[in-house]
Design an enzyme around this catalytic site. Structure first.
Site, PDB file in Angstrom:
ATOM      1  N   ASP A 152     -35.750 -20.264   9.548  1.00  0.00           N
ATOM      2  CA  ASP A 152     -37.172 -20.605   9.509  1.00  0.00           C
ATOM      3  C   ASP A 152     -37.335 -21.831   8.625  1.00  0.00           C
ATOM      4  O   ASP A 152     -37.172 -21.746   7.400  1.00  0.00           O
ATOM      5  CB  ASP A 152     -37.989 -19.442   8.946  1.00  0.00           C
ATOM      6  CG  ASP A 152     -38.060 -18.240   9.883  1.00  0.00           C
ATOM      7  OD1 ASP A 152     -37.071 -17.978  10.602  1.00  0.00           O
ATOM      8  OD2 ASP A 152     -39.100 -17.550   9.885  1.00  0.00           O
ATOM      9  N   LYS A 215     -44.117 -21.492  14.461  1.00  0.00           N
ATOM     10  CA  LYS A 215     -44.608 -20.483  13.513  1.00  0.00           C
ATOM     11  C   LYS A 215     -45.796 -21.037  12.735  1.00  0.00           C
ATOM     12  O   LYS A 215     -45.764 -22.187  12.300  1.00  0.00           O
ATOM     13  CB  LYS A 215     -43.459 -20.090  12.577  1.00  0.00           C
ATOM     14  CG  LYS A 215     -43.801 -19.093  11.484  1.00  0.00           C
ATOM     15  CD  LYS A 215     -42.547 -18.755  10.667  1.00  0.00           C
ATOM     16  CE  LYS A 215     -42.866 -17.937   9.428  1.00  0.00           C
ATOM     17  NZ  LYS A 215     -41.656 -17.634   8.624  1.00  0.00           N
ATOM     18  N   LYS A 251     -44.597 -17.276  16.370  1.00  0.00           N
ATOM     19  CA  LYS A 251     -44.609 -16.338  15.246  1.00  0.00           C
ATOM     20  C   LYS A 251     -45.811 -16.610  14.344  1.00  0.00           C
ATOM     21  O   LYS A 251     -45.792 -17.547  13.556  1.00  0.00           O
ATOM     22  CB  LYS A 251     -43.306 -16.443  14.443  1.00  0.00           C
ATOM     23  CG  LYS A 251     -43.272 -15.500  13.223  1.00  0.00           C
ATOM     24  CD  LYS A 251     -41.961 -15.636  12.457  1.00  0.00           C
ATOM     25  CE  LYS A 251     -41.987 -14.831  11.153  1.00  0.00           C
ATOM     26  NZ  LYS A 251     -40.719 -14.956  10.381  1.00  0.00           N
TER      27      LYS A 251
END
Length: 315
Positions: A152, A215, A251
């Protein structure tokens, strides 16, 4: 090497070309976007459908600990909860992943060996992203070498907001190249991007650069995932697949705390991107506190009694 879909190769040929492309995207109708997100959030799900939604949401959680006080013991405890969220009911699904800092990735990998639960690791000087590129890439290499299945990363919001889109693009491409087999989630920190138009541009920029997931946020700022910004990103991945054939995950992270919230987001996924995204390979929740509420609601559906927070472990 850049991983841009062939249909958009010209869009990333230069800084000016990328700027033209991103600023040529349709402007976001703020009122329409927020009204649609609010409308979808009123959908009611009952009984069997609710039980399915709860289990699906549990299976989509990236159970996360990203604190300066993290210890190997805490990471191992979180891994145990990911594998067996409710010790009183072995039919409870496992979570999708455990997300930790790079220095804790090896501990998580060992604790989750053979479980099927992924290890995700934040990198690139998370959460601010304020570091030189070689430092960010070293951060990624450390996490991948430790066995992380997913990375991430955070984008350079300063570069993005000052219009240096090619710099952000090239950084994502470089990080993707260091990921090897690990999947890459690109975090925009939507609360710092100021406008929905910027969120749309960041979504396309991330996808063009090779993100496997886009995300919303780090969970470390005041404004994190919202139904409206997630809806906008779901529209982006839907449109990207229609034009390229490439599917990208989404996400939302931060601020999703209740079963009711999670169900609203699942409705957004189904009604916007479609059923193909209703799977933890393509949709995740970055929301550790959400798991406890999901477990309590699951217990209520199965026993008819509301157990309360004392009956679930504290993260």
């Amino acid at each position: 090497m850049p991983t841009t879909a062939p249909a958009f190769a010209d869009a990333t040929a230069s800084d000016s070309a990328l700027r033209r492309f991103l600023h040529g995207l349709p402007g976001v109708d703020t009122v329409g976007l927020e009204a649609r997100a609010a409308s979808l959030g009123t959908r009611s799900i009952k009984t069997t459908a609710k039980a399915y939604a709860i289990d699906l949401a549990i299976s989509m959680i990236d159970l996360t600990t990203l604190e300066g006080a993290d210890t190997p013991g805490k990471v191992r405890a979180l891994a145990a909860k990911a594998v067996n969220p409710d010790p009183t009911d072995r039919t409870t699904p496992r979570t999708a992943a455990v997300c930790v800092y790079p220095d804790m990735a090896a501990t998580a990998v060992a604790a989750l060996a053979g479980s099927g639960v992924k290890v995700a690791s934040v990198a690139t000087a998370f959460p601010a992203g304020r570091a030189a590129l070689d430092v960010k890439l070293a951060d990624v290499r450390d996490a991948v070498a430790a066995g992380a299945d997913e990375i991430d990363m955070v984008i350079d919001r300063g570069a993005f907001l000052s219009g240096r889109y090619l710099k952000v693009y090239e950084e994502i491409v470089a990080v993707k190249a260091e990921c090897g087999p690990a999947r890459l989630k690109v975090i925009f920190e939507t609360g710092e991007l100021s406008t929905y138009d910027n969120i749309r541009r960041a979504s396309w920029l991330g996808m063009l650069a090779g993100a496997d997931f886009i995300k919303t946020s780090t969970g470390k700022v005041g404004t994190n995932a919202t139904p409206a910004n997630t809806l906008l990103m779901l529209e982006a991945v839907r449109d990207f697949r229609q034009q390229t054939g490439v599917q990208i995950g989404v996400k939302p992270a931060g601020g999703i705390r209740t079963t009711k919230d999670a169900v609203k987001f699942l409705v957004l996924v189904n009604e916007t991107a479609g059923e193909d995204w209703l799977d933890n390979h393509w949709f995740r929740f970055g929301a550790s506190s959400l798991l406890n509420d999901l477990l309590m609601q699951r217990q209520k559906l199965s026993t008819g009694r509301y157990s309360g927070p004392d009956y679930v472990t504290v993260d």
